[in-house]
Design a protein around this motif. Sequence first.
Motif, PDB file in Angstrom:
ATOM      1  N   LEU A 151       0.378   1.437   5.756  1.00 55.27           N
ATOM      2  CA  LEU A 151       0.807   1.189   7.135  1.00 55.27           C
ATOM      3  C   LEU A 151       2.318   0.987   7.196  1.00 55.27           C
ATOM      4  CD1 LEU A 151      -0.196   0.796  10.053  1.00 55.27           C
ATOM      5  CD2 LEU A 151      -0.398  -1.649   9.552  1.00 55.27           C
ATOM      6  N   ALA A 152       2.848   0.230   6.238  1.00 59.74           N
ATOM      7  CA  ALA A 152       4.304   0.007   6.201  1.00 59.74           C
ATOM      8  C   ALA A 152       5.040   1.329   5.966  1.00 59.74           C
ATOM      9  CB  ALA A 152       4.647  -1.005   5.108  1.00 59.74           C
ATOM     10  N   PHE A 153       4.486   2.184   5.115  1.00 54.69           N
ATOM     11  CA  PHE A 153       5.082   3.502   4.871  1.00 54.69           C
ATOM     12  C   PHE A 153       5.110   4.321   6.162  1.00 54.69           C
ATOM     13  CE2 PHE A 153       4.238   8.013   4.131  1.00 54.69           C
ATOM     14  CZ  PHE A 153       5.337   8.369   3.371  1.00 54.69           C
ATOM     15  N   LEU A 154       4.014   4.327   6.893  1.00 54.41           N
ATOM     16  CA  LEU A 154       3.948   5.103   8.135  1.00 54.41           C
ATOM     17  C   LEU A 154       4.946   4.597   9.168  1.00 54.41           C
ATOM     18  CD1 LEU A 154       0.065   5.455   8.469  1.00 54.41           C
ATOM     19  CD2 LEU A 154       1.689   7.301   7.991  1.00 54.41           C
ATOM     20  N   ILE A 159      10.807  -3.096   3.647  1.00 52.45           N
ATOM     21  CA  ILE A 159      10.661  -4.415   2.989  1.00 52.45           C
ATOM     22  C   ILE A 159       9.186  -4.778   2.849  1.00 52.45           C
ATOM     23  CG2 ILE A 159      11.108  -6.896   3.200  1.00 52.45           C
ATOM     24  CD1 ILE A 159      13.810  -6.207   4.413  1.00 52.45           C
ATOM     25  N   PRO A 160       8.371  -4.682   3.925  1.00 51.83           N
ATOM     26  CA  PRO A 160       6.925  -4.916   3.753  1.00 51.83           C
ATOM     27  C   PRO A 160       6.291  -3.944   2.748  1.00 51.83           C
ATOM     28  CG  PRO A 160       7.493  -5.008   6.069  1.00 51.83           C
ATOM     29  CD  PRO A 160       8.715  -4.520   5.354  1.00 51.83           C
ATOM     30  N   PHE A 161       6.783  -2.692   2.729  1.00 51.16           N
ATOM     31  CA  PHE A 161       6.245  -1.734   1.758  1.00 51.16           C
ATOM     32  C   PHE A 161       6.498  -2.216   0.335  1.00 51.16           C
ATOM     33  CE2 PHE A 161       6.811   1.794  -1.171  1.00 51.16           C
ATOM     34  CZ  PHE A 161       5.625   2.491  -1.004  1.00 51.16           C
ATOM     35  N   SER A 162       7.709  -2.637   0.050  1.00 55.63           N
ATOM     36  CA  SER A 162       8.049  -3.107  -1.299  1.00 55.63           C
ATOM     37  C   SER A 162       7.181  -4.292  -1.709  1.00 55.63           C
ATOM     38  CB  SER A 162       9.530  -3.497  -1.364  1.00 55.63           C
ATOM     39  OG  SER A 162      10.360  -2.402  -1.110  1.00 55.63           O
ATOM     40  N   ILE A 163       7.016  -5.225  -0.787  1.00 56.70           N
ATOM     41  CA  ILE A 163       6.260  -6.444  -1.099  1.00 56.70           C
ATOM     42  C   ILE A 163       4.798  -6.116  -1.358  1.00 56.70           C
ATOM     43  CG2 ILE A 163       5.461  -8.648  -0.160  1.00 56.70           C
ATOM     44  CD1 ILE A 163       8.144  -8.806   1.355  1.00 56.70           C
ATOM     45  N   LEU A 174      -4.126  -0.211 -11.907  1.00 51.67           N
ATOM     46  CA  LEU A 174      -4.374   1.153 -11.445  1.00 51.67           C
ATOM     47  C   LEU A 174      -3.872   1.403 -10.025  1.00 51.67           C
ATOM     48  CD1 LEU A 174      -7.933   1.886 -12.897  1.00 51.67           C
ATOM     49  CD2 LEU A 174      -5.691   2.364 -13.888  1.00 51.67           C
ATOM     50  N   ALA A 175      -3.194   0.422  -9.424  1.00 53.48           N
ATOM     51  CA  ALA A 175      -2.608   0.625  -8.092  1.00 53.48           C
ATOM     52  C   ALA A 175      -1.635   1.796  -8.095  1.00 53.48           C
ATOM     53  CB  ALA A 175      -1.901  -0.649  -7.628  1.00 53.48           C
ATOM     54  N   ALA A 176      -1.004   2.038  -9.226  1.00 49.10           N
ATOM     55  CA  ALA A 176      -0.016   3.115  -9.315  1.00 49.10           C
ATOM     56  C   ALA A 176      -0.618   4.479  -9.015  1.00 49.10           C
ATOM     57  CB  ALA A 176       0.607   3.123 -10.711  1.00 49.10           C
ATOM     58  N   PHE A 177      -1.922   4.648  -9.286  1.00 43.98           N
ATOM     59  CA  PHE A 177      -2.540   5.955  -9.065  1.00 43.98           C
ATOM     60  C   PHE A 177      -2.705   6.258  -7.574  1.00 43.98           C
ATOM     61  CE2 PHE A 177      -3.547   5.213 -13.454  1.00 43.98           C
ATOM     62  CZ  PHE A 177      -3.444   6.479 -14.004  1.00 43.98           C
ATOM     63  N   TYR A 178      -2.586   5.251  -6.733  1.00 46.73           N
ATOM     64  CA  TYR A 178      -2.541   5.474  -5.284  1.00 46.73           C
ATOM     65  C   TYR A 178      -1.091   5.529  -4.805  1.00 46.73           C
ATOM     66  CZ  TYR A 178      -3.301   4.766  -0.267  1.00 46.73           C
ATOM     67  OH  TYR A 178      -3.302   4.914   1.096  1.00 46.73           O
ATOM     68  N   LEU A 179      -0.256   4.651  -5.346  1.00 46.88           N
ATOM     69  CA  LEU A 179       1.123   4.555  -4.870  1.00 46.88           C
ATOM     70  C   LEU A 179       1.934   5.813  -5.194  1.00 46.88           C
ATOM     71  CD1 LEU A 179       1.875   0.836  -5.798  1.00 46.88           C
ATOM     72  CD2 LEU A 179       1.768   1.802  -3.484  1.00 46.88           C
ATOM     73  N   ILE A 180       1.679   6.422  -6.333  1.00 45.79           N
ATOM     74  CA  ILE A 180       2.451   7.615  -6.703  1.00 45.79           C
ATOM     75  C   ILE A 180       2.199   8.768  -5.736  1.00 45.79           C
ATOM     76  CG2 ILE A 180       2.735   9.398  -8.468  1.00 45.79           C
ATOM     77  CD1 ILE A 180       2.373   7.164 -10.566  1.00 45.79           C
ATOM     78  N   PRO A 181       0.931   9.143  -5.444  1.00 44.69           N
ATOM     79  CA  PRO A 181       0.720  10.201  -4.432  1.00 44.69           C
ATOM     80  C   PRO A 181       1.289   9.823  -3.063  1.00 44.69           C
ATOM     81  CG  PRO A 181      -1.267   9.877  -5.726  1.00 44.69           C
ATOM     82  CD  PRO A 181      -0.346   8.757  -6.089  1.00 44.69           C
ATOM     83  N   ALA A 205      10.303  -2.847  -5.331  1.00 48.43           N
ATOM     84  CA  ALA A 205       8.945  -3.225  -5.748  1.00 48.43           C
ATOM     85  C   ALA A 205       8.880  -3.391  -7.264  1.00 48.43           C
ATOM     86  CB  ALA A 205       7.943  -2.171  -5.279  1.00 48.43           C
ATOM     87  N   ILE A 206       9.549  -2.492  -7.990  1.00 46.52           N
ATOM     88  CA  ILE A 206       9.549  -2.579  -9.456  1.00 46.52           C
ATOM     89  C   ILE A 206      10.241  -3.853  -9.920  1.00 46.52           C
ATOM     90  CG2 ILE A 206      10.476  -1.513 -11.550  1.00 46.52           C
ATOM     91  CD1 ILE A 206       9.990   1.211 -10.211  1.00 46.52           C
ATOM     92  N   ILE A 207      11.342  -4.216  -9.256  1.00 51.23           N
ATOM     93  CA  ILE A 207      12.051  -5.453  -9.609  1.00 51.23           C
ATOM     94  C   ILE A 207      11.142  -6.657  -9.394  1.00 51.23           C
ATOM     95  CG2 ILE A 207      13.938  -6.985  -8.919  1.00 51.23           C
ATOM     96  CD1 ILE A 207      15.570  -4.415  -8.340  1.00 51.23           C
ATOM     97  N   MET A 208      10.417  -6.673  -8.256  1.00 51.95           N
ATOM     98  CA  MET A 208       9.491  -7.785  -7.999  1.00 51.95           C
ATOM     99  C   MET A 208       8.345  -7.807  -9.003  1.00 51.95           C
ATOM    100  SD  MET A 208       9.241  -8.084  -3.837  1.00 51.95           S
ATOM    101  CE  MET A 208       9.374  -6.350  -3.432  1.00 51.95           C
ATOM    102  N   TYR A 209       7.969  -6.635  -9.480  1.00 49.26           N
ATOM    103  CA  TYR A 209       6.853  -6.521 -10.428  1.00 49.26           C
ATOM    104  C   TYR A 209       7.310  -6.684 -11.877  1.00 49.26           C
ATOM    105  CZ  TYR A 209       2.874  -4.267 -12.832  1.00 49.26           C
ATOM    106  OH  TYR A 209       1.820  -3.980 -13.662  1.00 49.26           O
ATOM    107  N   SER A 210       8.616  -6.660 -12.116  1.00 49.39           N
ATOM    108  CA  SER A 210       9.148  -6.631 -13.482  1.00 49.39           C
ATOM    109  C   SER A 210       8.686  -7.791 -14.365  1.00 49.39           C
ATOM    110  CB  SER A 210      10.680  -6.564 -13.463  1.00 49.39           C
ATOM    111  OG  SER A 210      11.225  -7.663 -12.773  1.00 49.39           O
ATOM    112  N   PRO A 211       8.492  -9.031 -13.842  1.00 46.56           N
ATOM    113  CA  PRO A 211       7.995 -10.086 -14.734  1.00 46.56           C
ATOM    114  C   PRO A 211       6.653  -9.737 -15.377  1.00 46.56           C
ATOM    115  CG  PRO A 211       8.877 -11.053 -12.742  1.00 46.56           C
ATOM    116  CD  PRO A 211       8.834  -9.574 -12.519  1.00 46.56           C
TER     117      PRO A 211
END
Length: 497
Positions: A151-154, A159-163, A174-181, A205-211
Amino acid sequence: MSLLQNQKAKLIFILILAFAIRLAGISSRPIWYDEAFSILISEQGPSAILQGTLAADSDSSAAEEHPPAYYFMAWAWMQAFGNSLIAVRMLSVIISLGIIFCIYLIANHLFDPSTALAAAFISAILPFQIHYGQEIRMYGLLTFWLCLATLAFLKRQWIPFSITAALAQYTHNLAAFYLIPLAVTPIFQKDWKTLRCLILAGFAAIIMYSPWLIQLPAQLSKVTGSFWVEKPGFEKLFTLFLIYLPNLPLPNNLLPPALLLATLTIILAAYQTYRAANNKYGEAYNGLWLAYLAYIPPLLLWLVSQISPMYVERALLPSHAIFCVWLAWAFTKTGLPRPILFIAFALIFLSSSMGLYQHITYKSFPYGAFEQINENIKNSVRPGDVIIHSNKLTYLPSFYFDRELPQGYLIDSQGSSTDTLSSATSQILNLTNYENMETASINATRIWFIIYQESVDEFKQNNKTHPHLEYLNIKFMLNSVETLDNVMIYSYTQRTP
């Protein structure tokens, strides 16, 4: 009543309907290993959750293969509402209602309120969403975050998309398999401005996920090194039809009609999508995009799993949410004649009815009447008795219902495909386990042995006796055998000299 008020009333009705459906069987449906594990690790608290997730096994893989976001949320929920089966499953119910609302918002943004209501209704009644709208696992939460990210992408709200993208990764790897397409969509659109913004949002998003990103190799090592997932065959591409509509498992007599209904439904939706694209309907691109997000993530996961098996259908729940929007659009916005429209929704309803009945009544593997088993043994147990579970699958649900019974489980062979519960996590959960049957039964005057009937039958089919039973039959005397649903309880006593 204004049109807006009427739409709100219909949406509220759909949410109430969804809530009522998800309450069906919420207390009577048996618990299984994964749900018991979720409760047991979540109730330990944040520090123990991290320790149980990150502690390294002897092979340097992570002790637990899933990130901790869901366990943290479940812990907070249990602090407020307790750890009873109904209380914890209610968290999944609430998350599922949130998913339906997100589906409504996505469809409303892409199309109109009537299509949005149809999408919400479809997601409210399809068994795949219902199943994980009850189950005490992270797949509903994963779907909720990814629907919000979509929804944030659309809306181009970066900022909401990144979060939400980061939260999805903190919920399941496995969230990446949806986020990449989803992320490559602007390339197909040749929307370079959006692509630039998306790249920046992705970096955030990667920075927030980096830990947690630094822990990912160890968790993937757990999945690829010792995990039950096998390399998927081509049949998975066809069973996806069944997963998306009636859901699996189904009894053998229902499989042919269920497959027919699912195939007809999807072929009709695909044909309407083709017609819309061929005739250049104004919303055809959005319909194609929905079909893309419904099917490309499963295909991508299937392809990667040919090299490193990690294909699990329940991780496809986010794509199924988009599938619901695609069906709603294909049947309501592509000029489908009213009689055919009625047939299309009848196909969905019949598929849903099959799956929902199976969902409520299914009590076979990997489920079991573990609370009743505990009560039956508790009424007969005496000093010197030992309760031994053939493996962790029956032990953890039994342990959840009664922490005081003198019971333990036989550990899986190290490095085997079933060796998924690490010693580090086992210690944190205060579980009792044994290296082998000899160690478990030493000094026991009486033994209660618990095993799934499927495990026993696997050896019987080859005219063999299960190794655990073979040992007990030699060393002890069999008193009785009881079967509750599909779980067998053997009672043995010491042989007299």
